[in-house]
Enzyme design. Structure first.
Site, PDB file in Angstrom:
ATOM      1  N   THR A  11       0.818  -1.223   0.000  1.00  0.00           N
ATOM      2  CA  THR A  11       0.000   0.000   0.000  1.00  0.00           C
ATOM      3  C   THR A  11       0.847   1.266   0.000  1.00  0.00           C
ATOM      4  O   THR A  11       0.310   2.371  -0.118  1.00  0.00           O
ATOM      5  CB  THR A  11      -0.928   0.032   1.242  1.00  0.00           C
ATOM      6  OG1 THR A  11      -0.106  -0.088   2.413  1.00  0.00           O
ATOM      7  CG2 THR A  11      -1.962  -1.073   1.222  1.00  0.00           C
ATOM      8  N   ALA A  12       2.160   1.129   0.185  1.00  0.00           N
ATOM      9  CA  ALA A  12       3.017   2.325   0.277  1.00  0.00           C
ATOM     10  C   ALA A  12       4.460   1.940  -0.036  1.00  0.00           C
ATOM     11  O   ALA A  12       4.781   0.757  -0.187  1.00  0.00           O
ATOM     12  CB  ALA A  12       2.938   2.905   1.689  1.00  0.00           C
ATOM     13  N   SER A 140      17.543  -4.663   5.959  1.00  0.00           N
ATOM     14  CA  SER A 140      17.896  -3.242   6.149  1.00  0.00           C
ATOM     15  C   SER A 140      19.392  -3.171   6.459  1.00  0.00           C
ATOM     16  O   SER A 140      19.981  -4.152   6.945  1.00  0.00           O
ATOM     17  CB  SER A 140      17.110  -2.679   7.336  1.00  0.00           C
ATOM     18  OG  SER A 140      17.631  -1.422   7.728  1.00  0.00           O
ATOM     19  N   TYR A 153      14.429  -2.887  16.504  1.00  0.00           N
ATOM     20  CA  TYR A 153      14.276  -2.825  15.037  1.00  0.00           C
ATOM     21  C   TYR A 153      15.483  -3.499  14.376  1.00  0.00           C
ATOM     22  O   TYR A 153      15.330  -4.339  13.478  1.00  0.00           O
ATOM     23  CB  TYR A 153      14.122  -1.377  14.546  1.00  0.00           C
ATOM     24  CG  TYR A 153      14.007  -1.308  13.030  1.00  0.00           C
ATOM     25  CD1 TYR A 153      12.885  -1.829  12.388  1.00  0.00           C
ATOM     26  CD2 TYR A 153      15.039  -0.783  12.247  1.00  0.00           C
ATOM     27  CE1 TYR A 153      12.781  -1.819  10.993  1.00  0.00           C
ATOM     28  CE2 TYR A 153      14.942  -0.761  10.861  1.00  0.00           C
ATOM     29  CZ  TYR A 153      13.814  -1.282  10.236  1.00  0.00           C
ATOM     30  OH  TYR A 153      13.712  -1.275   8.865  1.00  0.00           O
ATOM     31  N   THR A 188      10.168   7.166   2.364  1.00  0.00           N
ATOM     32  CA  THR A 188       8.851   6.533   2.153  1.00  0.00           C
ATOM     33  C   THR A 188       7.989   6.966   3.345  1.00  0.00           C
ATOM     34  O   THR A 188       8.326   7.925   4.031  1.00  0.00           O
ATOM     35  CB  THR A 188       8.990   4.999   2.154  1.00  0.00           C
ATOM     36  OG1 THR A 188       9.499   4.615   3.435  1.00  0.00           O
ATOM     37  CG2 THR A 188       9.941   4.488   1.071  1.00  0.00           C
TER      38      THR A 188
HETATM   39  P1  NDP Z   1       6.239   2.200   4.295  1.00  0.00           P
HETATM   40  O1  NDP Z   1       5.793   2.596   5.665  1.00  0.00           O
HETATM   41  O2  NDP Z   1       6.190   3.211   3.216  1.00  0.00           O
HETATM   42  O3  NDP Z   1       5.466   0.885   3.835  1.00  0.00           O
HETATM   43  C1  NDP Z   1       5.314  -0.197   4.708  1.00  0.00           C
HETATM   44  C2  NDP Z   1       4.315  -1.179   4.129  1.00  0.00           C
HETATM   45  O4  NDP Z   1       4.202  -2.289   5.042  1.00  0.00           O
HETATM   46  C3  NDP Z   1       2.927  -0.590   3.978  1.00  0.00           C
HETATM   47  O5  NDP Z   1       2.373  -1.012   2.758  1.00  0.00           O
HETATM   48  C4  NDP Z   1       2.146  -1.187   5.143  1.00  0.00           C
HETATM   49  O6  NDP Z   1       0.794  -1.392   4.764  1.00  0.00           O
HETATM   50  C5  NDP Z   1       2.840  -2.551   5.277  1.00  0.00           C
HETATM   51  N1  NDP Z   1       2.623  -3.151   6.593  1.00  0.00           N
HETATM   52  C6  NDP Z   1       3.063  -2.721   7.798  1.00  0.00           C
HETATM   53  N2  NDP Z   1       2.606  -3.518   8.769  1.00  0.00           N
HETATM   54  C7  NDP Z   1       1.864  -4.468   8.167  1.00  0.00           C
HETATM   55  C8  NDP Z   1       1.109  -5.576   8.638  1.00  0.00           C
HETATM   56  N3  NDP Z   1       1.038  -5.849   9.955  1.00  0.00           N
HETATM   57  N4  NDP Z   1       0.457  -6.349   7.750  1.00  0.00           N
HETATM   58  C9  NDP Z   1       0.519  -6.091   6.413  1.00  0.00           C
HETATM   59  N5  NDP Z   1       1.210  -5.058   5.908  1.00  0.00           N
HETATM   60  C10 NDP Z   1       1.869  -4.251   6.781  1.00  0.00           C
HETATM   61  O7  NDP Z   1       7.748   1.687   4.503  1.00  0.00           O
HETATM   62  P2  NDP Z   1       8.864   1.187   3.472  1.00  0.00           P
HETATM   63  O8  NDP Z   1       8.304   0.954   2.129  1.00  0.00           O
HETATM   64  O9  NDP Z   1      10.020   2.082   3.621  1.00  0.00           O
HETATM   65  O10 NDP Z   1       9.253  -0.178   4.172  1.00  0.00           O
HETATM   66  C11 NDP Z   1       9.121  -1.438   3.540  1.00  0.00           C
HETATM   67  C12 NDP Z   1      10.114  -2.385   4.182  1.00  0.00           C
HETATM   68  O11 NDP Z   1      11.430  -1.887   3.979  1.00  0.00           O
HETATM   69  C13 NDP Z   1       9.967  -2.571   5.690  1.00  0.00           C
HETATM   70  O12 NDP Z   1      10.209  -3.927   5.991  1.00  0.00           O
HETATM   71  C14 NDP Z   1      11.072  -1.684   6.254  1.00  0.00           C
HETATM   72  O13 NDP Z   1      11.503  -2.129   7.512  1.00  0.00           O
HETATM   73  C15 NDP Z   1      12.139  -1.850   5.210  1.00  0.00           C
HETATM   74  N6  NDP Z   1      13.159  -0.819   5.098  1.00  0.00           N
HETATM   75  C16 NDP Z   1      12.834   0.502   4.959  1.00  0.00           C
HETATM   76  C17 NDP Z   1      13.834   1.459   4.819  1.00  0.00           C
HETATM   77  C18 NDP Z   1      13.547   2.903   4.698  1.00  0.00           C
HETATM   78  O14 NDP Z   1      14.439   3.722   5.024  1.00  0.00           O
HETATM   79  N7  NDP Z   1      12.381   3.323   4.246  1.00  0.00           N
HETATM   80  C19 NDP Z   1      15.244   1.048   4.744  1.00  0.00           C
HETATM   81  C20 NDP Z   1      15.464  -0.358   4.916  1.00  0.00           C
HETATM   82  C21 NDP Z   1      14.458  -1.242   5.055  1.00  0.00           C
HETATM   83  P3  NDP Z   1      -0.498  -1.156   5.695  1.00  0.00           P
HETATM   84  O15 NDP Z   1      -0.156  -0.055   6.664  1.00  0.00           O
HETATM   85  O16 NDP Z   1      -1.574  -0.814   4.713  1.00  0.00           O
HETATM   86  O17 NDP Z   1      -0.710  -2.472   6.349  1.00  0.00           O
HETATM   87  C1  8X3 Z   2      15.471   1.530   7.764  1.00  0.00           C
HETATM   88  C2  8X3 Z   2      16.766   2.223   7.718  1.00  0.00           C
HETATM   89  O1  8X3 Z   2      18.526   3.386   9.173  1.00  0.00           O
HETATM   90  O2  8X3 Z   2      16.203   3.776   9.736  1.00  0.00           O
HETATM   91  O3  8X3 Z   2      15.626   0.163   7.906  1.00  0.00           O
HETATM   92  O4  8X3 Z   2      17.240   1.675  10.234  1.00  0.00           O
HETATM   93  S1  8X3 Z   2      17.196   2.790   9.305  1.00  0.00           S
END
Ligand code: NDP
Ligand code: 8X3
Length: 253
Positions: A11-12, A140, A153, A188
């Site tokens: 969704t995001a 990550s 985390y 994001t």
């Molecule tokens: P966003 O917050 O933009 O997106 C997170 C997504 O995860 C949303 O679609 C949300 O959907 C979904 N989600 C969260 N909890 C649940 C749940 N319980 N069940 C189903 N869906 C869930 O974050 P990112 O796109 O940045 O993150 C995606 C992944 O990347 C994560 O695992 C994050 O830890 C990882 N990550 C992010 C980094 C960053 O800096 N952005 C860097 C490294 C890793 P909804 O709320 O609709 O359920």
């Molecule tokens: C997301 C990147 O640096 O916030 O996994 O842990 S950081």
């Protein structure tokens, strides 16, 4: 028959951008997240824009029964998964161990670790019979180096790193590839969720350098999954050029 890509957390952020990348290239998609309305809008938008079909599968990855019931409900024509993208995840809070909220720890463990395991276990019966397929686990840089106030985390993402290694060994006999992708800071909704809507703190996270974008990560996921069948990227760390790892990031003066 086009290949089917399952994406959790579509969704995001990374998940949504990955859905668009695969849709633009003619793949069919099963999209998950908790916000069903958003999933429906994404389905409508992708199906109108591209020659693709999207199946919406809303559930909370934390809830074991919801996960397994959802996969069992897949119509016959969607009962083959070529690529599973375990992306749903989140950070909640950034506090010293003695000051952090227990509830935040529970949610991170239940989502990033147990949720990823539930989804994988529920999806595998739609992969193993075909003796091919690919699992992408989103870790990550926090998996690789622990930073101050990152405690749980970082631990959940280190667990994703370990689980990916284990899965890769266990799934060799099914000819299923496993790739762990470890991004650094990417702009994001991640920080809005982590800092619970504190806009000033979120703004500071991404100020003074060019962070990764969701599209950068989507391109990498697409690249990894479209390599020749005998080639598997096992582990990939990607950061913005101004970031070396989860501790060293240089901002403009
Ligand atoms: P966003 O917050 O933009 O997106 C997170 C997504 O995860 C949303 O679609 C949300 O959907 C979904 N989600 C969260 N909890 C649940 C749940 N319980 N069940 C189903 N869906 C869930 O974050 P990112 O796109 O940045 O993150 C995606 C992944 O990347 C994560 O695992 C994050 O830890 C990882 N990550 C992010 C980094 C960053 O800096 N952005 C860097 C490294 C890793 P909804 O709320 O609709 O359920
Ligand atoms: C997301 C990147 O640096 O916030 O996994 O842990 S950081």
């Amino acid at each position: 028959m086009p290949e089917i890509i399952f994406i959790s957390g579509a969704t995001a952020g990374f998940g949504k951008a990955t859905a668009e990348k695969f849709a633009a290239n003619g793949y069919h998609l099963i999209l998950n997240g908790r916000r069903e309305e958003r999933l429906k809008q994404i389905k409508e938008s992708l199906e109108n824009k591209y020659n693709t079909e999207v199946y919406v599968l809303p559930f909370d990855v934390q809830v074991q029964k919801e996960v397994f019931d959802a996969f069992k409900s897949l119509p016959t024509e969607w009962q083959k998964i070529d690529v599973l993208v375990n992306n749903a995840g989140l950070a909640l809070g950034r506090h010293y161990t003695d000051e952090a909220e227990l509830a935040d720890w529970e949610t991170m463990i239940d989502t990033n670790l147990k949720g990823l395991l539930y989804v994988t276990k529920a999806a595998l019966p739609f992969m193993t019979p075909y003796k091919q397929g690919h699992i992408i686990n989103i870790g990550s840089t926090a998996a690789k180096d622990v930073y101050e106030k990152g405690n749980v985390y970082c631990a959940t993402k280190a667990a994703v790193d370990s689980i990916s290694k284990g899965m890769r060994i266990d799934l060799l006999r099914h000819n299923i590839k496993v790739t762990a992708i470890h991004p650094g800071a990417a702009e994001t909704e991640f920080s809005m969720v982590r800092f619970k809507g504190d806009e000033a703190t979120v703004k500071n996270v991404y100020e003074g350098y060019k962070p990764l974008t969701a599209e950068d990560v989507a391109d990498i996921i697409y690249y990894c999954t479209t390599l020749p069948s005998h080639v598997c990227i096992n582990d990939l760390v990607v950061t913005a050029t101004q970031q070396a790892n989860s501790i060293y990031l240089v901002k403009d003066a």
